[in-house]
Design a protein around this motif. Structure first.
Motif, PDB file in Angstrom:
ATOM      1  N   MET A   1       0.840  -1.202   0.000  1.00  0.00           N
ATOM      2  CA  MET A   1       0.000   0.000   0.000  1.00  0.00           C
ATOM      3  C   MET A   1       0.879   1.258   0.000  1.00  0.00           C
ATOM      4  SD  MET A   1      -3.185  -0.774  -0.089  1.00  0.00           S
ATOM      5  CE  MET A   1      -3.927  -2.394  -0.182  1.00  0.00           C
ATOM      6  N   LYS A   2       1.967   1.187   0.722  1.00  0.00           N
ATOM      7  CA  LYS A   2       2.877   2.324   0.799  1.00  0.00           C
ATOM      8  C   LYS A   2       3.479   2.623  -0.579  1.00  0.00           C
ATOM      9  CE  LYS A   2       4.464   3.703   4.898  1.00  0.00           C
ATOM     10  NZ  LYS A   2       4.835   3.150   6.198  1.00  0.00           N
ATOM     11  N   LYS A   3       3.935   1.580  -1.249  1.00  0.00           N
ATOM     12  CA  LYS A   3       4.516   1.762  -2.591  1.00  0.00           C
ATOM     13  C   LYS A   3       3.489   2.318  -3.566  1.00  0.00           C
ATOM     14  CE  LYS A   3       8.518  -1.166  -3.255  1.00  0.00           C
ATOM     15  NZ  LYS A   3       9.455  -0.109  -2.923  1.00  0.00           N
ATOM     16  N   LEU A   4       2.293   1.745  -3.475  1.00  0.00           N
ATOM     17  CA  LEU A   4       1.190   2.181  -4.325  1.00  0.00           C
ATOM     18  C   LEU A   4       0.931   3.670  -4.113  1.00  0.00           C
ATOM     19  CD1 LEU A   4      -1.478   1.365  -5.983  1.00  0.00           C
ATOM     20  CD2 LEU A   4      -2.527   1.055  -3.756  1.00  0.00           C
ATOM     21  N   THR A   5       0.858   4.061  -2.831  1.00  0.00           N
ATOM     22  CA  THR A   5       0.554   5.451  -2.502  1.00  0.00           C
ATOM     23  C   THR A   5       1.694   6.375  -2.899  1.00  0.00           C
ATOM     24  OG1 THR A   5      -0.591   4.526  -0.613  1.00  0.00           O
ATOM     25  CG2 THR A   5      -0.368   6.894  -0.674  1.00  0.00           C
TER      26      THR A   5
ATOM     27  N   ALA B   1       3.826  10.688  -6.213  1.00  0.00           N
ATOM     28  CA  ALA B   1       4.819  11.147  -7.189  1.00  0.00           C
ATOM     29  C   ALA B   1       4.117  11.672  -8.438  1.00  0.00           C
ATOM     30  CB  ALA B   1       5.767  10.005  -7.551  1.00  0.00           C
ATOM     31  N   LEU B   2       3.095  10.933  -8.871  1.00  0.00           N
ATOM     32  CA  LEU B   2       2.329  11.377 -10.040  1.00  0.00           C
ATOM     33  C   LEU B   2       1.771  12.777  -9.815  1.00  0.00           C
ATOM     34  CD1 LEU B   2       0.634  11.120 -12.659  1.00  0.00           C
ATOM     35  CD2 LEU B   2      -1.021   9.779 -11.363  1.00  0.00           C
ATOM     36  N   LYS B   3       1.176  12.989  -8.642  1.00  0.00           N
ATOM     37  CA  LYS B   3       0.564  14.289  -8.355  1.00  0.00           C
ATOM     38  C   LYS B   3       1.616  15.400  -8.312  1.00  0.00           C
ATOM     39  CE  LYS B   3      -3.469  12.657  -5.768  1.00  0.00           C
ATOM     40  NZ  LYS B   3      -3.994  12.447  -4.409  1.00  0.00           N
ATOM     41  N   VAL B   4       2.747  15.092  -7.666  1.00  0.00           N
ATOM     42  CA  VAL B   4       3.797  16.105  -7.537  1.00  0.00           C
ATOM     43  C   VAL B   4       4.337  16.510  -8.916  1.00  0.00           C
ATOM     44  CG1 VAL B   4       6.172  16.494  -6.733  1.00  0.00           C
ATOM     45  CG2 VAL B   4       4.478  15.456  -5.196  1.00  0.00           C
ATOM     46  N   TYR B   5       4.708  15.506  -9.732  1.00  0.00           N
ATOM     47  CA  TYR B   5       5.280  15.822 -11.046  1.00  0.00           C
ATOM     48  C   TYR B   5       4.288  16.539 -11.942  1.00  0.00           C
ATOM     49  CZ  TYR B   5       9.314  12.895  -9.947  1.00  0.00           C
ATOM     50  OH  TYR B   5      10.434  12.370  -9.382  1.00  0.00           O
ATOM     51  N   LEU B   6       3.054  16.128 -11.813  1.00  0.00           N
ATOM     52  CA  LEU B   6       2.017  16.736 -12.637  1.00  0.00           C
ATOM     53  C   LEU B   6       1.855  18.208 -12.272  1.00  0.00           C
ATOM     54  CD1 LEU B   6       0.349  15.346 -14.784  1.00  0.00           C
ATOM     55  CD2 LEU B   6      -1.486  15.100 -13.115  1.00  0.00           C
ATOM     56  N   THR B   7       1.849  18.477 -10.969  1.00  0.00           N
ATOM     57  CA  THR B   7       1.704  19.845 -10.491  1.00  0.00           C
ATOM     58  C   THR B   7       2.890  20.692 -10.946  1.00  0.00           C
ATOM     59  OG1 THR B   7       0.606  18.902  -8.579  1.00  0.00           O
ATOM     60  CG2 THR B   7       1.225  21.213  -8.418  1.00  0.00           C
ATOM     61  N   GLN B   8       4.094  20.080 -10.945  1.00  0.00           N
ATOM     62  CA  GLN B   8       5.289  20.819 -11.360  1.00  0.00           C
ATOM     63  C   GLN B   8       5.399  20.923 -12.871  1.00  0.00           C
ATOM     64  OE1 GLN B   8       8.511  18.622  -9.708  1.00  0.00           O
ATOM     65  NE2 GLN B   8       8.124  19.268  -7.608  1.00  0.00           N
TER      66      GLN B   8
ATOM     67  N   GLN C   1       4.422  10.781 -16.280  1.00  0.00           N
ATOM     68  CA  GLN C   1       3.979   9.610 -17.044  1.00  0.00           C
ATOM     69  C   GLN C   1       4.549   8.323 -16.462  1.00  0.00           C
ATOM     70  OE1 GLN C   1       5.214  11.090 -20.854  1.00  0.00           O
ATOM     71  NE2 GLN C   1       3.102  11.412 -21.552  1.00  0.00           N
ATOM     72  N   GLU C   2       5.805   8.388 -16.076  1.00  0.00           N
ATOM     73  CA  GLU C   2       6.421   7.180 -15.535  1.00  0.00           C
ATOM     74  C   GLU C   2       5.803   6.803 -14.181  1.00  0.00           C
ATOM     75  OE1 GLU C   2      10.597   7.085 -16.173  1.00  0.00           O
ATOM     76  OE2 GLU C   2      10.882   5.470 -14.709  1.00  0.00           O
ATOM     77  N   ALA C   3       5.684   7.804 -13.313  1.00  0.00           N
ATOM     78  CA  ALA C   3       5.062   7.532 -12.002  1.00  0.00           C
ATOM     79  C   ALA C   3       3.636   7.044 -12.184  1.00  0.00           C
ATOM     80  CB  ALA C   3       5.093   8.793 -11.137  1.00  0.00           C
ATOM     81  N   GLY C   4       2.935   7.657 -13.143  1.00  0.00           N
ATOM     82  CA  GLY C   4       1.547   7.284 -13.412  1.00  0.00           C
ATOM     83  C   GLY C   4       1.447   5.843 -13.871  1.00  0.00           C
ATOM     84  N   ALA C   5       2.361   5.444 -14.768  1.00  0.00           N
ATOM     85  CA  ALA C   5       2.339   4.070 -15.277  1.00  0.00           C
ATOM     86  C   ALA C   5       2.566   3.087 -14.122  1.00  0.00           C
ATOM     87  CB  ALA C   5       3.401   3.895 -16.349  1.00  0.00           C
ATOM     88  N   ASN C   6       3.483   3.428 -13.232  1.00  0.00           N
ATOM     89  CA  ASN C   6       3.735   2.563 -12.072  1.00  0.00           C
ATOM     90  C   ASN C   6       2.501   2.467 -11.177  1.00  0.00           C
ATOM     91  OD1 ASN C   6       6.291   2.192 -12.952  1.00  0.00           O
ATOM     92  ND2 ASN C   6       7.266   3.576 -11.476  1.00  0.00           N
ATOM     93  N   PHE C   7       1.878   3.628 -10.955  1.00  0.00           N
ATOM     94  CA  PHE C   7       0.686   3.625 -10.108  1.00  0.00           C
ATOM     95  C   PHE C   7      -0.404   2.748 -10.720  1.00  0.00           C
ATOM     96  CE2 PHE C   7      -3.570   5.448  -9.374  1.00  0.00           C
ATOM     97  CZ  PHE C   7      -3.699   5.079  -8.040  1.00  0.00           C
ATOM     98  N   ILE C   8      -0.606   2.885 -12.016  1.00  0.00           N
ATOM     99  CA  ILE C   8      -1.672   2.127 -12.681  1.00  0.00           C
ATOM    100  C   ILE C   8      -1.403   0.623 -12.566  1.00  0.00           C
ATOM    101  CG2 ILE C   8      -2.699   1.590 -14.935  1.00  0.00           C
ATOM    102  CD1 ILE C   8      -2.238   4.613 -15.599  1.00  0.00           C
ATOM    103  N   GLU C   9      -0.164   0.231 -12.825  1.00  0.00           N
ATOM    104  CA  GLU C   9       0.155  -1.200 -12.723  1.00  0.00           C
ATOM    105  C   GLU C   9      -0.079  -1.708 -11.304  1.00  0.00           C
ATOM    106  OE1 GLU C   9       0.694  -3.619 -14.980  1.00  0.00           O
ATOM    107  OE2 GLU C   9       0.067  -1.896 -16.178  1.00  0.00           O
ATOM    108  N   ARG C  10       0.347  -0.914 -10.348  1.00  0.00           N
ATOM    109  CA  ARG C  10       0.181  -1.337  -8.949  1.00  0.00           C
ATOM    110  C   ARG C  10      -1.294  -1.408  -8.574  1.00  0.00           C
ATOM    111  NH1 ARG C  10       5.523   1.929  -7.414  1.00  0.00           N
ATOM    112  NH2 ARG C  10       6.872   0.107  -7.177  1.00  0.00           N
ATOM    113  N   ALA C  11      -2.063  -0.473  -9.050  1.00  0.00           N
ATOM    114  CA  ALA C  11      -3.493  -0.471  -8.728  1.00  0.00           C
ATOM    115  C   ALA C  11      -4.167  -1.683  -9.371  1.00  0.00           C
ATOM    116  CB  ALA C  11      -4.140   0.823  -9.205  1.00  0.00           C
ATOM    117  N   ARG C  12      -3.763  -2.008 -10.607  1.00  0.00           N
ATOM    118  CA  ARG C  12      -4.352  -3.184 -11.272  1.00  0.00           C
ATOM    119  C   ARG C  12      -4.052  -4.460 -10.494  1.00  0.00           C
ATOM    120  NH1 ARG C  12      -2.886  -1.468 -16.928  1.00  0.00           N
ATOM    121  NH2 ARG C  12      -4.824  -0.495 -17.618  1.00  0.00           N
TER     122      ARG C  12
END
Lengths: 303, 275
Positions: free
Chosen positions: B166-170, B175-182, B189-200
């Motif tokens: 759960m920690k890794k997923l979060t 990271a996705l939110k931070v990079y997106l905001t910046q 995109q990379e953080a997002g792809a990792n999040f999506i795979e982990r969520a799946r």
């Protein structure tokens, strides 16, 4: 040998012979070891199968919290297998897992059911052609059976996972085996098998890799409660020399396994791709080992 | 009339617990031996059911005017009550064997009033212990543990316990939110792809406790999958639409919370008691 045979035959004529040699305990749900007194070869094969390990499997023990998750137990130590019905949990010899008695003995007829027509003095037998059909496996392999039906292929589960061994003796016990002819035998090792490289088609299209399971007529991998996996490791090399890695787990439990003949697209990071090196490995539900299924280098445009 | 009152008192006293607060105390060490893995027989719980049945047996027989039958059940109740009082030494003081004896005597006297009184007194000892301990025992011994559940991280190909996963997923979500905001698109995109795979991959844990695919479907089914696919789509755009992405993350988060609502409280209690 002949005198012995004659002696047997003279014991009260042929009609009674059927009952004279019945070994009563065989109809009282003995442990699988007892079947090996005669069916030694089949027993030896079954001991190598996952069905034998179904109860004692360490992973199963841990995941059920020492058999405390009651709803998990019936398929791993079934009482009786009837196509189309969920099994009930067996009371005795659970360590035998999915056992000979569970698959072959029926309470209703008090006899061993099987695919053949046999003369078996020690226990009554009944020919039952449901044993040659995929639906026999479906009471436990429910999801796999559904996938197999969708695949609409002729071949049964048995034809791949209980391959024919040709004609052999069903029993090895002296002297009884002398009275029986060799008969069609099927492997009771229930091999898990492994996809061949040509069973998975891998193509490169703009912005994606496309995988298709063209050889295994159920999901690759397939599962009910187990958690087997397919690992995709790809290295994408771009014209400008950049390299990116793409890794994916394709698994039935995360609903990402490869369905039969349904192409699966895997995105790759944008850029002008020169080549992609793809490796496909699998891990069975009960194993730690990752085994290579296919390795291929794809170039644009894909042939 | 009196018999009716008796039913009311009996059903209130022993079995239900009417606490206005729920206290969670760690169950005592010696209770362990009556639960898996030490025992598959649930001896403690099974004594509970025997006592509850015995209470009912007294009640039923008195209603039918069968005082002899009622006495048998009263004696059974007393015997089980005393036996149970010795099972968990740490809980000895909850039991008042004298009150069980009083109930037998009340039944012997064939006075409904006395039986009501004695039942109430004995029932209070049941209720007190339940209020203090029942919820905790349920959570510790009847809810399967997430500790034994491992999920394989699809990014690092490593098996992790639920909490670590759960920690890794979060973290990939943050990271996705931070990079997106910046405005750092490639990193997002990379953080997002990792999040999506982990969520799946979250769904792969459900079958370790559930055998009914419907339970999975309501939380991490087609709807959840649809949101993840949409996120994947949004992220692959050359200039990702930040607002849409945050909206989609909100929808994904609904599934996370639904799953937490069902499972997290037992998991947290178990965790807390382990320390």
């Amino acid at each position: 040998m002949i005198p012995l045979l004659l002696l047997l035959l003279f014991l009260g004529g042929c009609e009674k012979l059927e009952t004279v040699f019945v070994e009563e305990d065989l109809l009282q749900r003995p442990p699988a070891k007892r079947c090996s007194d005669c069916h030694a070869d089949i027993y030896r094969e079954w001991k190598k199968s996952r069905h034998f390990h179904a109860w004692t499997s360490e992973r199963f023990r841990i995941e059920t919290e020492n058999y405390a998750k009651v709803k998990c137990l019936a398929c791993h130590a079934p009482h009786q297998v009837d196509p189309g019905r969920k099994p009930e949990l067996r009371a005795e010899f659970r360590e035998d897992g999915v056992s000979c008695v569970a698959c072959h003995f029926k309470e209703e007829t008090k006899s061993m059911h099987g695919p053949l027509k046999v003369w078996s003095p020690p226990h009554p037998s009944k020919q039952d052609l449901s044993y040659t059909k995929s639906s026999f496996c479906a009471s436990c392999h429910r999801e796999t059976y559904k996938e197999w039906k969708l695949a609409k292929v002729e071949r049964s589960c048995q034809s791949c996972h209980m391959p024919s061994l040709g004609k052999r003796d069903l029993i090895q016990k002296f002297p009884f085996h002398l009275f029986h002819l060799a008969k069609p035998r099927t492997s009771h090792e229930f091999p898990s098998l492994k996809a061949r490289p040509e069973d998975v088609e891998v193509r490169l299209e703009p912005g994606k890799i496309v995988l298709t399971n063209v050889g295994v007529p159920h999901n690759l991998p397939t599962a009910d409660q187990g958690d087997p996996k397919l690992y995709l490791l790809a290295e994408v090399i771009y014209s400008d020399g950049r390299r990116k890695k793409v890794r994916k787990i394709l698994s039935p439990q995360s609903k990402t396994a490869l369905a039969y003949r349904e192409p699966r697209e895997i995105r790759i990071p944008p850029g002008e791709v020169k080549e992609v090196r793809v490796k496909l490995l699998r891990r069975l539900a009960w194993s730690e080992e990752k085994e290579l299924i296919k390795e291929i280098t794809l170039r644009t445009p894909s042939p | 009339m009196k018999a009716k009152a008796l039913i009311a008192v009996l059903s209130l006293s022993g079995i239900l617990f009417s606490a206005d607060k729920v206290i969670l105390k760690k169950p005592p060490e010696s209770l362990k031996k009556f639960y898996p893995p030490a025992s598959q027989k649930f001896e403690f719980l099974s004594n509970m059911y025997s006592m509850s049945t015995a209470f009912y047996g007294i009640n039923l027989n008195i209603n039918e005017g069968n005082w002899k039958g009622a006495k048998e059940w009263a004696l059974k109740l007393k015997k089980t009550y005393i036996e149970t009082s010795k099972m968990v030494p740490e809980w000895k003081d909850y039991f008042k064997p004298k009150l069980a004896d009083n109930l037998v005597k009340a039944v012997e006297s064939k006075s409904v009033d006395k039986v009501i009184e004695a039942s109430k007194k004995l029932g209070q000892t049941c209720a007190k212990c339940h209020a203090d301990n029942q919820v905790a025992v349920k959570l510790v011994y009847h809810f399967p543990s997430f500790d034994n559940i491992k999920i394989e991280d699809p990014v690092e190909f490593m098996e992790l316990e639920t909490g670590k996963y759960m920690k890794k997923l979060t973290n990939s979500l943050k990271a996705l939110k931070v990079y997106l905001t910046q405005g750092n698109v490639e990193a997002a995109q990379e953080a997002g792809a990792n999040f999506i795979e982990r969520a799946r991959q979250l769904r792969s844990m459900c079958s370790k406790c559930h055998t009914n695919k419907l339970s999975e479907e309501v939380i991490v089914g087609k709807e959840f999958e649809g949101h993840l696919n949409k996120l994947e789509e949004l992220l692959s755009a050359q200039k990702p639409n930040r607002e849409e992405i945050f909206k989609t993350l909100g929808s994904i988060g609904m599934s996370c919370s639904r799953c937490h609502n069902v499972h997290l409280i037992p998991a947290l209690v178990q965790e807390a008691f382990k320390k």
